[in-house]
Motif scaffolding. Sequence first.
Motif, PDB file in Angstrom:
ATOM      1  N   LYS A  29      18.456  35.183  60.519  1.00 44.93           N
ATOM      2  CA  LYS A  29      19.156  36.080  60.038  1.00 44.93           C
ATOM      3  C   LYS A  29      19.754  35.630  58.805  1.00 44.93           C
ATOM      4  O   LYS A  29      20.496  35.005  58.713  1.00 44.93           O
ATOM      5  N   TYR A  30      19.437  36.584  57.685  1.00 46.69           N
ATOM      6  CA  TYR A  30      19.856  36.315  56.520  1.00 46.69           C
ATOM      7  C   TYR A  30      21.092  37.124  56.150  1.00 46.69           C
ATOM      8  O   TYR A  30      21.375  38.227  56.754  1.00 46.69           O
ATOM      9  N   ILE A  31      21.723  36.617  55.348  1.00 47.12           N
ATOM     10  CA  ILE A  31      23.047  37.135  54.797  1.00 47.12           C
ATOM     11  C   ILE A  31      22.893  38.407  53.928  1.00 47.12           C
ATOM     12  O   ILE A  31      22.155  38.318  52.743  1.00 47.12           O
ATOM     13  N   ASN A  32      23.514  39.453  53.544  1.00 44.95           N
ATOM     14  CA  ASN A  32      23.504  40.553  52.753  1.00 44.95           C
ATOM     15  C   ASN A  32      24.453  39.892  51.330  1.00 44.95           C
ATOM     16  O   ASN A  32      25.700  39.920  51.430  1.00 44.95           O
ATOM     17  N   PHE A  33      23.579  39.550  50.366  1.00 44.06           N
ATOM     18  CA  PHE A  33      24.209  38.678  49.251  1.00 44.06           C
ATOM     19  C   PHE A  33      23.967  39.899  48.007  1.00 44.06           C
ATOM     20  O   PHE A  33      23.256  40.936  47.936  1.00 44.06           O
ATOM     21  N   LYS A  34      25.168  39.791  47.190  1.00 48.64           N
ATOM     22  CA  LYS A  34      25.018  40.930  45.989  1.00 48.64           C
ATOM     23  C   LYS A  34      25.658  39.816  44.792  1.00 48.64           C
ATOM     24  O   LYS A  34      26.246  38.863  44.906  1.00 48.64           O
ATOM     25  N   LYS A  35      24.944  40.158  43.580  1.00 47.69           N
ATOM     26  CA  LYS A  35      25.579  39.451  42.570  1.00 47.69           C
ATOM     27  C   LYS A  35      26.545  40.392  41.918  1.00 47.69           C
ATOM     28  O   LYS A  35      26.426  41.467  41.718  1.00 47.69           O
ATOM     29  N   GLN A  36      27.644  39.462  41.804  1.00 44.80           N
ATOM     30  CA  GLN A  36      28.796  40.113  41.339  1.00 44.80           C
ATOM     31  C   GLN A  36      29.590  39.511  40.038  1.00 44.80           C
ATOM     32  O   GLN A  36      29.590  38.271  39.819  1.00 44.80           O
ATOM     33  N   LYS A  37      29.919  40.213  39.042  1.00 42.58           N
ATOM     34  CA  LYS A  37      30.612  39.803  37.923  1.00 42.58           C
ATOM     35  C   LYS A  37      31.942  39.775  38.094  1.00 42.58           C
ATOM     36  O   LYS A  37      32.797  40.717  38.472  1.00 42.58           O
ATOM     37  N   ILE A  38      32.680  38.361  38.046  1.00 40.61           N
ATOM     38  CA  ILE A  38      34.118  38.344  38.390  1.00 40.61           C
ATOM     39  C   ILE A  38      34.981  37.796  36.954  1.00 40.61           C
ATOM     40  O   ILE A  38      34.293  36.836  36.471  1.00 40.61           O
ATOM     41  N   TRP A  39      36.072  38.312  36.781  1.00 46.18           N
ATOM     42  CA  TRP A  39      36.622  37.957  35.603  1.00 46.18           C
ATOM     43  C   TRP A  39      37.380  36.506  35.914  1.00 46.18           C
ATOM     44  O   TRP A  39      38.391  36.669  36.673  1.00 46.18           O
ATOM     45  N   ILE A  40      37.109  35.582  35.234  1.00 51.50           N
ATOM     46  CA  ILE A  40      37.675  34.301  35.343  1.00 51.50           C
ATOM     47  C   ILE A  40      37.845  33.717  33.980  1.00 51.50           C
ATOM     48  O   ILE A  40      36.931  33.531  33.392  1.00 51.50           O
ATOM     49  N   ASN A  41      39.106  33.258  34.087  1.00 56.02           N
ATOM     50  CA  ASN A  41      39.552  32.334  32.467  1.00 56.02           C
ATOM     51  C   ASN A  41      39.050  33.350  31.176  1.00 56.02           C
ATOM     52  O   ASN A  41      38.304  32.816  30.425  1.00 56.02           O
ATOM     53  N   ASN A  42      39.427  34.587  31.031  1.00 56.71           N
ATOM     54  CA  ASN A  42      38.904  35.434  30.037  1.00 56.71           C
ATOM     55  C   ASN A  42      37.623  35.431  29.611  1.00 56.71           C
ATOM     56  O   ASN A  42      36.965  35.723  28.545  1.00 56.71           O
ATOM     57  N   ASN A  43      36.792  35.437  30.611  1.00 55.94           N
ATOM     58  CA  ASN A  43      35.045  35.769  30.594  1.00 55.94           C
ATOM     59  C   ASN A  43      34.688  35.997  32.099  1.00 55.94           C
ATOM     60  O   ASN A  43      35.402  35.881  33.064  1.00 55.94           O
ATOM     61  N   PHE A  44      33.650  36.836  31.984  1.00 56.75           N
ATOM     62  CA  PHE A  44      32.967  36.921  33.123  1.00 56.75           C
ATOM     63  C   PHE A  44      32.032  36.013  33.607  1.00 56.75           C
ATOM     64  O   PHE A  44      31.305  35.490  32.967  1.00 56.75           O
ATOM     65  N   LYS A  45      32.108  35.826  34.988  1.00 62.07           N
ATOM     66  CA  LYS A  45      31.091  34.916  35.561  1.00 62.07           C
ATOM     67  C   LYS A  45      30.395  35.679  36.690  1.00 62.07           C
ATOM     68  O   LYS A  45      30.801  36.189  37.422  1.00 62.07           O
ATOM     69  N   ILE A  46      28.947  35.275  36.699  1.00 62.93           N
ATOM     70  CA  ILE A  46      28.191  36.079  37.883  1.00 62.93           C
ATOM     71  C   ILE A  46      28.138  35.187  38.850  1.00 62.93           C
ATOM     72  O   ILE A  46      27.869  33.921  38.690  1.00 62.93           O
ATOM     73  N   PHE A  47      28.535  35.644  40.104  1.00 62.15           N
ATOM     74  CA  PHE A  47      28.471  34.858  41.338  1.00 62.15           C
ATOM     75  C   PHE A  47      27.614  35.763  42.487  1.00 62.15           C
ATOM     76  O   PHE A  47      27.368  36.729  42.348  1.00 62.15           O
TER      77      PHE A  47
END
Length: 62
Positions: A29-47
């Motif tokens: 059973k796999y997890i439902n993953f999404k790529k999400q941009k999150i604002w950290i330390n004055n720039n966006f990071k993709i998680f």
Amino acid sequence: MSNICILTKKKKKSEYKVSHSNIKSKCFKYINFKKQKIWINNNFKIFKISTKSLKIIKKCIF
């Protein structure tokens, strides 16, 4: 990068598919993953995070 959520530490689960004649075959059973941009330390990071984590983040922010 492995398929583990950063926040909730979720990963794939192993289970058995059981047929009508009670024959068991292993599957995952796999997890439902999404790529999400999150604002950290004055720039966006993709998680790559699970949808459950997204709900937790949205609850905390709003």
